[in-house]
Scaffold this active site. Structure first.
Site, PDB file in Angstrom:
ATOM      1  N   ASP A   1       8.126 -16.959 -32.634  1.00 25.09           N
ATOM      2  CA  ASP A   1       8.520 -17.946 -33.625  1.00 25.09           C
ATOM      3  C   ASP A   1       9.026 -17.274 -34.905  1.00 25.09           C
ATOM      4  O   ASP A   1       8.630 -16.148 -35.210  1.00 25.09           O
ATOM      5  CB  ASP A   1       7.315 -18.832 -33.951  1.00 25.09           C
ATOM      6  CG  ASP A   1       7.734 -20.140 -34.593  1.00 25.09           C
ATOM      7  OD1 ASP A   1       8.916 -20.518 -34.472  1.00 25.09           O
ATOM      8  OD2 ASP A   1       6.886 -20.786 -35.218  1.00 25.09           O
TER       9      ASP A   1
ATOM     10  N   GLY B   1      14.713 -18.056 -36.914  1.00 26.24           N
ATOM     11  CA  GLY B   1      15.675 -18.766 -37.765  1.00 26.24           C
ATOM     12  C   GLY B   1      15.347 -18.607 -39.233  1.00 26.24           C
ATOM     13  O   GLY B   1      16.216 -18.275 -40.046  1.00 26.24           O
TER      14      GLY B   1
ATOM     15  N   HIS C   1      17.937 -14.653 -34.196  1.00 22.87           N
ATOM     16  CA  HIS C   1      17.697 -14.631 -32.751  1.00 22.87           C
ATOM     17  C   HIS C   1      18.111 -13.275 -32.168  1.00 22.87           C
ATOM     18  O   HIS C   1      17.467 -12.763 -31.262  1.00 22.87           O
ATOM     19  CB  HIS C   1      18.452 -15.766 -32.063  1.00 22.87           C
ATOM     20  CG  HIS C   1      17.969 -17.138 -32.469  1.00 22.87           C
ATOM     21  ND1 HIS C   1      16.643 -17.483 -32.447  1.00 22.87           N
ATOM     22  CD2 HIS C   1      18.632 -18.237 -32.923  1.00 22.87           C
ATOM     23  CE1 HIS C   1      16.497 -18.749 -32.856  1.00 22.87           C
ATOM     24  NE2 HIS C   1      17.702 -19.217 -33.155  1.00 22.87           N
TER      25      HIS C   1
ATOM     26  N   ASN D   1      13.758 -27.486 -27.566  1.00 22.00           N
ATOM     27  CA  ASN D   1      14.813 -26.713 -28.241  1.00 22.00           C
ATOM     28  C   ASN D   1      16.231 -27.198 -27.907  1.00 22.00           C
ATOM     29  O   ASN D   1      17.177 -26.911 -28.645  1.00 22.00           O
ATOM     30  CB  ASN D   1      14.710 -25.213 -27.914  1.00 22.00           C
ATOM     31  CG  ASN D   1      13.563 -24.508 -28.618  1.00 22.00           C
ATOM     32  OD1 ASN D   1      13.021 -23.525 -28.119  1.00 22.00           O
ATOM     33  ND2 ASN D   1      13.169 -24.999 -29.792  1.00 22.00           N
ATOM     34  N   TRP D   2      16.389 -27.976 -26.816  1.00 22.99           N
ATOM     35  CA  TRP D   2      17.718 -28.531 -26.505  1.00 22.99           C
ATOM     36  C   TRP D   2      18.196 -29.459 -27.616  1.00 22.99           C
ATOM     37  O   TRP D   2      19.389 -29.730 -27.744  1.00 22.99           O
ATOM     38  CB  TRP D   2      17.691 -29.319 -25.189  1.00 22.99           C
ATOM     39  CG  TRP D   2      17.527 -28.490 -23.949  1.00 22.99           C
ATOM     40  CD1 TRP D   2      16.453 -28.495 -23.116  1.00 22.99           C
ATOM     41  CD2 TRP D   2      18.464 -27.560 -23.374  1.00 22.99           C
ATOM     42  NE1 TRP D   2      16.655 -27.620 -22.062  1.00 22.99           N
ATOM     43  CE2 TRP D   2      17.884 -27.044 -22.193  1.00 22.99           C
ATOM     44  CE3 TRP D   2      19.749 -27.121 -23.732  1.00 22.99           C
ATOM     45  CZ2 TRP D   2      18.521 -26.095 -21.379  1.00 22.99           C
ATOM     46  CZ3 TRP D   2      20.390 -26.189 -22.920  1.00 22.99           C
ATOM     47  CH2 TRP D   2      19.778 -25.691 -21.769  1.00 22.99           C
TER      48      TRP D   2
ATOM     49  N   LEU E   1      -0.149 -24.640 -30.402  1.00 21.99           N
ATOM     50  CA  LEU E   1       0.273 -24.106 -29.096  1.00 21.99           C
ATOM     51  C   LEU E   1       1.721 -24.460 -28.770  1.00 21.99           C
ATOM     52  O   LEU E   1       2.335 -23.817 -27.925  1.00 21.99           O
ATOM     53  CB  LEU E   1      -0.623 -24.653 -27.977  1.00 21.99           C
ATOM     54  CG  LEU E   1      -2.055 -24.119 -27.939  1.00 21.99           C
ATOM     55  CD1 LEU E   1      -2.831 -24.797 -26.805  1.00 21.99           C
ATOM     56  CD2 LEU E   1      -2.065 -22.603 -27.726  1.00 21.99           C
TER      57      LEU E   1
END
Ligand code: IPE
Ligand code: MG
Length: 231
Positions: A2, A5, A19, A50-51, A178
């Site tokens: 994580d 970005g 990324h 994430n889409w 999580l």
């Protein structure tokens, strides 16, 4: 993995640059795990949620994945690392799916030292539901008696079938959740949360996580005394 970005934005860079740096961390961490004797490394690379990100970021991530697979193919195979993918692989664009399936096939060899699993278009709940559907179908077809279903048998219907349950969950960026990752498999995992962003998570930080793991007492519901007595 994580904070890619935000890591980039904090430096005045495009999110995709974060990324790209995160992919460098993937390379370094995979190598370190392989050298340090880790049997299985599973990376939450792209979630079903994430889409919903802006199309250019999704596209950038898919291009990055394509490049990673191209660049790492030989490295993985030469280092006896088996690549595996878990999630809705059929949702990935063909330019990712094809090289992914080719590496999965070619890296699945008898002398494998480590399994590197990429969770792609993955959601923990969706994976559990899919397992339940498979089990229900098997029962309906008379191949499985409901009373024969135990935890081990259930686990064999998950995307991660055959992998050991994780001993250690590492979460970067300090978030205490999580996020729908390996909900079944993490039942007894030790959790290590660090404020470090994933692009900055490299070998020394992995060493710290392992050192912390080494100090945990894993009781699995027993008492401390039982563990030292070996009962
Ligand atoms: C992790 O970084 C990588 C992916 C989820 C693909 P993020 O993209 O979640 O970065 P932040 O959390 O927005 O900073
Ligand atoms: Mg994030």
């Amino acid at each position: 993995m994580d904070d890619n970005g935000r890591w980039a934005q904090a430096r005045g860079l495009d999110r995709i640059k974060g990324h790209h740096e995160g992919a460098e961390s993937v390379r370094e961490i995979s190598k370190a795990c392989r050298e340090w004797g880790v049997e299985a490394l599973t990376l939450y690379s792209f979630s079903t949620e994430n889409w919903k990100r802006p199309a250019d970021e999704v596209q950038g991530l898919m291009q990055l994945l394509k490049r990673y697979l191209k660049d790492e193919r030989n490295e993985l195979i030469d280092n006896n690392i088996r690549l595996r993918a878990v999630g809705q692989i059929d949702r990935l664009p063909i330019f990712v799916r094809k090289p992914l399936q080719a590496i999965m096939r070619d890296s699945d060899r008898p002398n494998v030292k480590m399994t590197l699993t990429l969770c792609l278009s993955y959601g923990g709940r969706a994976d559990i539901v899919q397992a339940a559907q498979r089990i229900a179908k098997a029962a309906q077809a008379g191949q499985l008696k409901p009373e024969d279903l135990d935890e081990k048998a259930f686990g064999l219907h998950l995307g991660t079938a055959g992998l050991p349950d994780p001993d250690l969950l590492i979460r970067t960026s300090g978030e205490l959740r999580l996020s729908n990752f390996l909900l079944w498999e993490l039942a007894y995992a030790e959790i290590f949360v660090t404020d470090v962003a994933w692009p900055d998570f490299r070998r020394p930080q992995l060493g710290q996580a392992f050192a912390s793991f080494g100090q945990r007492e894993r009781r699995y519901g027993k008492t401390s005394a039982q563990l030292t007595e070996g009962t």
